[in-house]
Design an enzyme around this catalytic site. Structure first.
Site, PDB file in Angstrom:
ATOM      1  N   ILE A  16      10.843  -6.236 -21.548  1.00  0.00           N
ATOM      2  CA  ILE A  16       9.911  -5.616 -20.607  1.00  0.00           C
ATOM      3  C   ILE A  16       8.492  -6.097 -20.855  1.00  0.00           C
ATOM      4  CG2 ILE A  16       8.844  -3.418 -19.951  1.00  0.00           C
ATOM      5  CD1 ILE A  16      11.568  -2.095 -20.258  1.00  0.00           C
ATOM      6  N   ASP A  35       2.881  -9.033 -30.880  1.00  0.00           N
ATOM      7  CA  ASP A  35       4.264  -8.808 -31.283  1.00  0.00           C
ATOM      8  C   ASP A  35       4.360  -9.056 -32.790  1.00  0.00           C
ATOM      9  OD1 ASP A  35       7.019  -8.760 -29.361  1.00  0.00           O
ATOM     10  OD2 ASP A  35       7.337  -9.318 -31.460  1.00  0.00           O
ATOM     11  N   ASP A  65       1.360  -5.307 -35.906  1.00  0.00           N
ATOM     12  CA  ASP A  65       2.288  -4.245 -36.287  1.00  0.00           C
ATOM     13  C   ASP A  65       1.684  -2.947 -35.785  1.00  0.00           C
ATOM     14  OD1 ASP A  65       3.872  -2.307 -37.422  1.00  0.00           O
ATOM     15  OD2 ASP A  65       3.632  -2.989 -39.490  1.00  0.00           O
ATOM     16  N   VAL A  66       2.216  -2.397 -34.699  1.00  0.00           N
ATOM     17  CA  VAL A  66       1.579  -1.245 -34.066  1.00  0.00           C
ATOM     18  C   VAL A  66       1.595  -0.010 -34.958  1.00  0.00           C
ATOM     19  CG1 VAL A  66       2.050  -2.080 -31.739  1.00  0.00           C
ATOM     20  CG2 VAL A  66       3.691  -0.520 -32.843  1.00  0.00           C
ATOM     21  N   ASN A  92       4.014  -1.239 -25.090  1.00  0.00           N
ATOM     22  CA  ASN A  92       5.416  -1.509 -24.809  1.00  0.00           C
ATOM     23  C   ASN A  92       6.264  -1.635 -26.069  1.00  0.00           C
ATOM     24  OD1 ASN A  92       7.778  -2.683 -23.172  1.00  0.00           O
ATOM     25  ND2 ASN A  92       7.289  -4.346 -24.590  1.00  0.00           N
ATOM     26  N   SER A 145      10.416   6.093 -21.274  1.00  0.00           N
ATOM     27  CA  SER A 145      11.792   5.788 -20.875  1.00  0.00           C
ATOM     28  C   SER A 145      12.366   6.993 -20.150  1.00  0.00           C
ATOM     29  CB  SER A 145      12.653   5.485 -22.107  1.00  0.00           C
ATOM     30  OG  SER A 145      14.023   5.380 -21.756  1.00  0.00           O
ATOM     31  N   TYR A 158      15.543   8.266 -30.475  1.00  0.00           N
ATOM     32  CA  TYR A 158      14.860   7.483 -29.446  1.00  0.00           C
ATOM     33  C   TYR A 158      14.446   8.386 -28.283  1.00  0.00           C
ATOM     34  CZ  TYR A 158      13.946   3.635 -26.180  1.00  0.00           C
ATOM     35  OH  TYR A 158      13.355   2.768 -25.295  1.00  0.00           O
ATOM     36  N   LYS A 162      10.525   9.053 -27.055  1.00  0.00           N
ATOM     37  CA  LYS A 162      10.023   8.757 -25.717  1.00  0.00           C
ATOM     38  C   LYS A 162       9.536  10.022 -25.006  1.00  0.00           C
ATOM     39  CE  LYS A 162      10.425   4.319 -25.813  1.00  0.00           C
ATOM     40  NZ  LYS A 162       9.222   3.459 -25.791  1.00  0.00           N
ATOM     41  N   VAL A 191      17.139  -1.452 -17.411  1.00  0.00           N
ATOM     42  CA  VAL A 191      16.450  -2.742 -17.362  1.00  0.00           C
ATOM     43  C   VAL A 191      17.214  -3.753 -18.210  1.00  0.00           C
ATOM     44  CG1 VAL A 191      14.268  -3.951 -17.692  1.00  0.00           C
ATOM     45  CG2 VAL A 191      14.265  -1.498 -17.162  1.00  0.00           C
TER      46      VAL A 191
END
Length: 261
Positions: A16, A35, A65-66, A92, A145, A158, A162, A191
């Protein structure tokens, strides 16, 4: 739609995130992709330049690294230095750990929360502080999501992460509106990405079904096909634009009609 704007996209090397980068370029913006995978970043940058037929300095790639605040601050500062300014942020980057919750480890939950929730928060805060210090408006799009609304089995961590992104979006929209920073989220579903392929593989391992056949069934009922990353990207591009100023704090379903709320 996004002429003269610069957008930073996390998890931009594939899936995405890559589709969003393509759409943002298509809409006239310049793009920074971040990334963890440096090799994938380089390949993504080359592909984006070739597909969009734009100048080399239109796409900037940087490892980030977020889940690590200093890494986020360094990446955003480097992108701002490269382009001179930033207008938009798309969060994302995300991870998933599949399996029944009764067998899930605390570590599985922690990594999903650290990347999907805290990582999103880290990027939002650093980006917002940058804009506020400069006295500039901007827009943030968080990729949540439909899992955060529906709650599918065998991915409780997960789903919860989200759902937290959806709530974080509402909270930040209210807090940042006074600084002219618009915050919304997109809730994709079905997706065709490496993550969806991994979900099909994981289910197949538990059920004995073929992953390829399972993947064919993971399509929105009304649409009858997988959603493409570029299609999610075009929704993100609109939400980043000035045309979306009246849309605030929303988590917009982009799942072919599967989620009615």
């Amino acid at each position: 739609m996004l002429n003269n704007k610069v957008v930073f996209i996390t998890g931009g090397a594939r899936g995405i995130g890559y589709g969003i980068a393509r759409a943002v370029l298509e809409a006239g913006a310049r793009v920074a992709i971040g990334d963890l995978d440096e090799q994938a970043l380089t390949a993504a940058r080359d592909s984006l330049l070739a597909e969009a037929s734009v100048a080399d300095n239109t796409v900037y790639a940087i490892v980030v690294d977020v889940a690590d605040e200093p890494s986020v601050e360094t990446a955003l500062s480097a992108a701002r230095s490269h382009f001179g300014f930033l207008n938009g942020l798309v969060n994302n980057a995300g991870v998933i750990r599949l399996g029944a919750d009764l067998g899930a480890s605390t570590k599985d939950w922690q990594v999903q929360m650290e990347v999907n929730v805290i990582g999103t928060h880290n990027c939002c805060r650093s980006f917002a502080e940058m804009l506020i210090d400069a006295g500039k408006p901007g827009a943030i799009v968080n990729i949540a999501s439909n899992c955060g609304k529906v709650g599918y089995p065998n991915m409780a961590g997960y789903n919860a992460s989200k759902a937290a992104v959806i709530n974080l979006t509402r909270s930040l929209s209210a807090e940042l509106s006074g600084h002219d920073i618009n915050v919304n989220a997109i809730c994709p579903g079905g997706v065709y990405t490496p993550m969806l392929v991994e979900v099909a593989r994981s289910i197949g391992e538990r059920t004995g079904e073929q992953a390829e056949e399972l993947l064919k069934t993971m399509v929105p009922g009304q649409l009858g096909r997988h959603v493409e990353p570029l299609e999610i990207g075009r929704v993100a591009a609109f939400l980043l634009s000035d045309h979306a100023n009246i849309i605030r704090g929303q988590s917009i379903n982009a799942d072919g009609g599967d989620t009615p709320y």
